[in-house]
Design a protein around this motif. Structure first.
Motif, PDB file in Angstrom:
ATOM      1  N   GLN A   1      28.698  14.543 -73.222  1.00  0.00           N
ATOM      2  CA  GLN A   1      27.721  15.211 -72.249  1.00  0.00           C
ATOM      3  C   GLN A   1      27.723  14.223 -70.836  1.00  0.00           C
ATOM      4  N   MET A   2      28.046  12.901 -70.793  1.00  0.00           N
ATOM      5  CA  MET A   2      27.793  12.360 -69.742  1.00  0.00           C
ATOM      6  C   MET A   2      29.157  12.624 -68.730  1.00  0.00           C
TER       7      MET A   2
ATOM      8  N   LEU B   1      30.352  15.749 -63.671  1.00  0.00           N
ATOM      9  CA  LEU B   1      31.302  16.792 -63.208  1.00  0.00           C
ATOM     10  C   LEU B   1      30.027  17.743 -62.451  1.00  0.00           C
ATOM     11  N   GLU B   2      29.101  17.775 -63.219  1.00  0.00           N
ATOM     12  CA  GLU B   2      28.127  18.713 -62.568  1.00  0.00           C
ATOM     13  C   GLU B   2      27.438  18.044 -61.109  1.00  0.00           C
ATOM     14  N   LEU B   3      27.367  16.747 -61.086  1.00  0.00           N
ATOM     15  CA  LEU B   3      26.831  15.991 -59.980  1.00  0.00           C
ATOM     16  C   LEU B   3      27.879  16.252 -58.996  1.00  0.00           C
TER      17      LEU B   3
ATOM     18  N   MET C   1      36.497   8.468 -64.369  1.00  0.00           N
ATOM     19  CA  MET C   1      36.883   9.529 -65.420  1.00  0.00           C
ATOM     20  C   MET C   1      37.640   8.738 -66.427  1.00  0.00           C
ATOM     21  N   SER C   2      38.362   7.716 -66.174  1.00  0.00           N
ATOM     22  CA  SER C   2      39.286   7.293 -67.151  1.00  0.00           C
ATOM     23  C   SER C   2      38.401   6.665 -68.360  1.00  0.00           C
TER      24      SER C   2
ATOM     25  N   ASN D   1      38.653   7.285 -72.433  1.00  0.00           N
ATOM     26  CA  ASN D   1      38.999   6.098 -73.256  1.00  0.00           C
ATOM     27  C   ASN D   1      37.975   6.280 -74.274  1.00  0.00           C
ATOM     28  N   SER D   2      36.651   6.368 -73.959  1.00  0.00           N
ATOM     29  CA  SER D   2      35.587   6.304 -74.947  1.00  0.00           C
ATOM     30  C   SER D   2      35.808   7.474 -76.119  1.00  0.00           C
ATOM     31  N   LEU D   3      36.295   8.552 -75.379  1.00  0.00           N
ATOM     32  CA  LEU D   3      36.704  10.172 -76.089  1.00  0.00           C
ATOM     33  C   LEU D   3      37.623   9.516 -77.104  1.00  0.00           C
TER      34      LEU D   3
END
Length: 130
Positions: A119-120, A125-127, A1-2, A6-8
């Protein structure tokens, strides 16, 4: 998740930098006819974070373009010298419009990258909920 965070943060810093660049470009365009006005430029700086390969981008200090000012002839102008000339601005409208388009496209690319990362992370989180 990190990596998602980072990309955000990288794309968000790009959004902020391009927004500031666009603000200075619009100031330049607004002052194209202002006597004595010098074009503002904004450099970008990469800021590396400790222990990470990626870095965020930020804007540096605003710099004034030191190219010579246009000499305009208008003897009736209040700033005119004895020969009827006064200093115009050194803003080239064609360059400013090109810079504005480049900043807009870079802003859109960063926005798309931000949206893809969002979105990813939502899909991840949905998975994980299943």
């Amino acid at each position: 998740m990190s990596d998602f965070l980072n990309s955000l943060s990288v794309s968000a810093s790009g959004l902020k930098a391009q927004a500031q660049r666009l603000r200075h470009v619009s100031e330049n365009i607004a002052n194209v006819d202002t006597p004595g006005y010098r074009r503002k430029t904004v450099p970008f700086e990469s800021v590396a974070r400790a222990g990470e390969g990626e870095g965020i981008v930020r804007t540096g200090r605003v710099k004034l373009d030191q190219s010579p000012l246009d000499q305009l002839y208008d003897p009736s102008h209040p700033l005119a010298d004895a020969n009827g000339h006064y200093d115009g601005s050194n803003v080239d409208l064609v360059i400013e419009i090109a810079d504005a388009r480049e900043a807009q496209r870079s802003y859109e690319a960063n926005l798309k990258m931000f949206d893809q990362a969002r979105q990813m992370s939502g899909s991840l989180l949905e998975l994980l909920r299943r």
